[in-house]
Design a protein around this motif. Structure first.
Motif: not given
Length: 57
Positions: A44-50
């Motif tokens: 989730y953190i990776e998805k939101v950061s991208n």
């Protein structure tokens, strides 16, 4: 003006509880925020950061 406010607030019963309540709310908010940050799923953190880097099309 400040003397009036200070004198008026000192005469109130239980006025010292309001700063304590606000401190507890502030502390609780950041405890919950830190708990969420450390328990958030890495996907989730990776998805939101991208998100800002993705193309709209």
């Amino acid at each position: 003006m400040l003397k009036f406010i200070k004198g008026h607030m000192e005469s109130m019963e239980g006025i010292a509880t309001y700063p304590m309540i606000s401190l507890l709310i502030f502390f609780a908010f950041f405890v919950v925020l830190f708990w969420w940050v450390f328990t958030a799923k890495k996907d989730y953190i990776e998805k939101v950061s991208n998100l800002p880097l993705e193309d709209e099309n």
